[in-house]
Design an enzyme around this catalytic site. Sequence first.
Site, mmCIF file in Angstrom:
data_model
loop_
_atom_site.group_PDB
_atom_site.id
_atom_site.type_symbol
_atom_site.label_atom_id
_atom_site.label_comp_id
_atom_site.label_asym_id
_atom_site.label_seq_id
_atom_site.Cartn_x
_atom_site.Cartn_y
_atom_site.Cartn_z
ATOM 1 N N SER A 88 0.744 -1.005 -0.041
ATOM 2 C CA SER A 88 -0.058 -0.082 0.049
ATOM 3 C C SER A 88 0.956 1.246 -0.010
ATOM 4 C CB SER A 88 -0.848 -0.036 1.160
ATOM 5 O OG SER A 88 -1.638 -1.196 1.435
HETATM 6 C C1 LIG Z 1 -3.153 -4.367 0.191
HETATM 7 S S1 LIG Z 1 -2.599 -5.911 0.248
HETATM 8 C C2 LIG Z 1 -1.892 -6.103 1.849
HETATM 9 C C3 LIG Z 1 -0.777 -5.119 2.190
HETATM 10 C C4 LIG Z 1 0.000 -5.767 3.121
HETATM 11 N N1 LIG Z 1 -0.254 -5.398 4.401
HETATM 12 C C5 LIG Z 1 1.638 -5.230 2.875
HETATM 13 O O1 LIG Z 1 2.153 -4.348 3.541
HETATM 14 O O2 LIG Z 1 2.158 -5.699 1.605
HETATM 15 C C6 LIG Z 1 -4.096 -6.899 0.702
HETATM 16 C C7 LIG Z 1 -4.063 -8.408 1.191
HETATM 17 O O3 LIG Z 1 -5.018 -9.037 1.460
HETATM 18 C C8 LIG Z 1 -5.106 -10.159 1.393
HETATM 19 N N2 LIG Z 1 -6.426 -10.537 1.679
HETATM 20 C C9 LIG Z 1 -7.446 -10.643 0.876
HETATM 21 N N3 LIG Z 1 -8.739 -11.263 1.501
HETATM 22 C C10 LIG Z 1 -8.182 -11.677 2.605
HETATM 23 C C11 LIG Z 1 -8.748 -12.342 3.850
HETATM 24 N N4 LIG Z 1 -9.894 -12.781 3.683
HETATM 25 N N5 LIG Z 1 -7.950 -12.876 4.764
HETATM 26 C C12 LIG Z 1 -6.471 -12.470 4.941
HETATM 27 N N6 LIG Z 1 -6.105 -11.856 3.921
HETATM 28 C C13 LIG Z 1 -6.607 -11.361 2.854
HETATM 29 C C14 LIG Z 1 -4.656 -10.246 0.029
HETATM 30 O O4 LIG Z 1 -4.188 -11.532 -0.614
HETATM 31 C C15 LIG Z 1 -3.620 -9.338 -0.159
HETATM 32 O O5 LIG Z 1 -2.306 -10.011 0.140
#
Ligand SMILES: C[S@@+](CC[C@H](N)C(=O)[O-])C[C@H]1O[C@@H](n2cnc3c(N)ncnc32)[C@H](O)[C@@H]1O
Length: 362
Positions: A88
């Site tokens: 992000s």
């Molecule tokens: C914007 S990215 C996260 C960025 C992360 N915090 C970083 O610093 O790189 C969103 C993440 O949420 C994960 N995600 C989506 N749905 C999810 C769920 N139900 N449980 C856990 N992770 C999930 C996706 O696989 C993705 O990797």
Amino acid sequence: MTWPDTGVSAALRQTFAAELDPQFDRGWVDAFAAVPRHVFVPRYYAQSDNRSWRSVTLGDPGYMETIYSNQALTTQLDEHGIPTSSSSEPALMLEMLDALDARQGDTVFELGTGTGYNTALLSHRLGDDNVTSLDVDPSLVEAAAFRLEKAGYRPFVTTGDGARGWPQRSPYTRIIATAALRAVPAPFLDQAAPGAIIVAPIGYGVLRATVTAPGHATGRFLPTPAHFMPRRTQGAAPAFDAVRSVEPADTKVAPTDILDRLRFPLSIALPGHSSCSWRDDDGELTAVGLWTEDGSTATAHVSGAVRQIGPRRPWDVVEDLAIFENVPPRDDFHVTITPSRQTVWYNAPDGPSWELPGGDGP
Ligand SMILES: C[S@@+](CC[C@H](N)C(=O)[O-])C[C@H]1O[C@@H](n2cnc3c(N)ncnc32)[C@H](O)[C@@H]1O
């Protein structure tokens, strides 16, 4: 992978951290100065003018400068070229961490490990034992765990649906989500310690709520816009062919409003909707489309002609938002959570309000 730092990455990171907004907690700015983002994002995907993606890695021109800039970086694409994970925008990460108000002694649950960068920032500040992070994608968890260790951090990271929390390590005094949710998942409240703070993207905003009693929380949205990865769903396709044969009605709402002025309230009033736009050969917008997962579809032409089908009547929801003459500040939207409902209200508890879809996940 370049770790420890080259002189270049270290210098770029110090400048990058120094340029982050100084109004936020110094401890987090120091964490951004210490944690090497390039270790967590060894590759990102950049979109060209023709919308095709190209991979950018260490050694490519501009890689390190982009890593240490305030840009959200796409880090994973599905087979259709749709982004499924990203690192992000650092300024937004900082604002969310500041809103989380986590300090020594706090125990944090994070939904959405992704690259592991935010997890590393949490570990840096709070200590490995106090951080629990889940991602739904096992390949991301494996890569993140490897990179965390490489950078010297060993928080608890595992694969799972973060919307279920991780009860084994609860209660948590702080809970943060980094993927877009439609409501606060009920397990977040079940696994929260008394007085816990929850920071989670809901629609196109970020909610900060405080747990006031078991199952209860109150809060409001941060002022900043946010666009996190939308929920991956199996929803119906928009019914543009069918809607064409519907008799048009007139709208007083400018179609473009759903793309800017009403973007945030619409994400609350019509959770999980999708939208698109059409342009003429000169690039001028001619119409917008709006649909929900059940296939309810609306199109609105710039002339004011609206056609819609399906039970959700998407454009009726847009018309109801005409109460907002200007862009309503996000922090005028408050949330009251009880075990049975989650209500977003505008300005006053008896003001306009919307129900979030009951405690579902991302
Ligand atoms: C914007 S990215 C996260 C960025 C992360 N915090 C970083 O610093 O790189 C969103 C993440 O949420 C994960 N995600 C989506 N749905 C999810 C769920 N139900 N449980 C856990 N992770 C999930 C996706 O696989 C993705 O990797």
